[in-house]
Write an enzyme that holds these catalytic residues in place. Structure first.
Site: not given
Ligand code: SF4
Length: 337
Positions: A92, A105, A112, A116, A119, A330
């Site tokens: 996206e 963005c 990923c 994290c 996220c 975000c």
């Molecule tokens: Fe990856 Fe999300 Fe951490 Fe960014 S916040 S590095 S997109 S897991």
């Protein structure tokens, strides 16, 4: 044999292409102009290249643009674009208009690897890297391309986990032969992958945003596994070796979680950690995602955090949430088809 994409090639790579096809060397800059400035979608449109040249190119190459498969519009004007990279693999990008600027963005990976805890992209896991062409396609396909003022590498993925392709795309965005954007208008956001970060700092002049979020190493490691490989202190030590007093900017992103990282002591600790760096801190209201127990900090707690940082002469702002109703804010990108 399937055709290769020209989109995403640097001038040096285009020169190799034209040399191999026996075309004049200057054809490479003509192709770059068509791809990155005139934004054509087919080789046929490259009308200052001889017909023979276009035919030779078309035998092996295509431009390589692809339209978003879906667009979602927020009531606040934010637009989220969904691109299909391969069958059932999506990324996206998010267009965010404001009074005095319009930011895009963009994503650098499908999913990923960083994992994290807070996220939605991280929860989805990792499905692959984008090529520089797939990164640039997100920019060139923005329907309001002409209004764009800023590009941020803050979408899905950790850009410095895909450093080669990301740096190539930055070369094209900022290069005179490419989109010729000032590096001041481009920001890359990273958790701080040290080898990639060093290359980014040495090889580009773009702005940097460090996803810090937690001021203590142990606390950060509990929510951001990358901390174990690339500890906070080493990231700060590296960025301190660069000059931030000129045009190039550095900011620290700090998502605020109720009762986790939002105390007075946390603010003091953050101030101490980044002391001496000419920077800005962006405080980000957390957007809850399914199956994660973290909650957003209260507005007054965030205001107090700002006051403490300002007391230490650190500029801090609370980022306004945009596109929450279309899951474009975000940490919310999850590329659901
Ligand atoms: Fe990856 Fe999300 Fe951490 Fe960014 S916040 S590095 S997109 S897991």
């Amino acid at each position: 044999m399937s055709s290769k994409a020209l989109l995403g090639m640097t001038l040096a790579e285009l020169q190799e292409v034209v040399t191999n096809l026996g075309l004049p060397k200057f054809t490479a800059s003509q192709i770059a102009g068509w791809l990155y400035q005139k934004r054509v979608t087919s080789i046929d449109e490259m009308t200052n290249i001889s017909l023979k040249g276009r035919e030779a190119l078309s035998k092996e190459y295509v431009v390589g643009r692809s339209k978003p498969v879906k667009e979602s519009r927020s009531k606040d004007g934010t637009v989220k674009y969904l691109f299909e990279i391969e069958e059932n693999k999506f990324v996206e990008s998010v267009y965010i208009p404001e009074e005095d600027r319009a930011t895009l963005c963009i994503s650098s990976q499908i999913g990923c690897q960083m994992g994290c805890e807070f996220c939605a992209t991280g929860k989805q896991g990792f499905k692959g890297n984008l090529t520089s062409g797939q990164i640039l396609n997100q920019i060139l396909e923005t329907e309001r391309f002409d209004t764009l003022t800023n590009i941020v590498y803050m979408g899905m993925g950790e850009p410095l986990n895909n450093t080669d392709e990301v740096l190539k795309s930055i070369e094209i965005v900022t290069g005179n032969y490419g989109m010729a954007w000032s590096p001041k208008r481009v920001t890359l956001s990273t958790v701080g992958i040290l080898p990639g970060l060093k290359r980014f700092l040495d090889e580009s002049k773009c702005n940097l945003a460090i996803s810090l979020h937690f001021p203590y190493s142990e606390m950060r490691a509990a929510y951001m596994p990358a901390e174990k490989a690339y500890p906070l202190n080493e990231v700060i030590t590296l960025v301190k070796q660069y000059d931030w007093s000129g045009q190039r900017r550095i900011s620290f992103e700090y998502t605020m979680f109720n009762g986790v990282n939002d105390s007075v002591a946390d603010a003091e600790r953050l101030a101490k950690l980044i002391k001496g760096i000419m920077c800005r801190v962006n405080l980000i209201p957390y957007h809850t995602i399914p199956d994660v127990k973290l909650l957003p900090s209260k507005a007054e707690t965030m205001n107090e955090f700002v006051r403490i940082l300002e007391k230490h002469n650190i500029t801090a702002t609370i980022r306004r949430s945009r596109g929450q109703d279309i899951e474009a804010a975000c940490g919310m990108l999850n590329a659901k088809a």
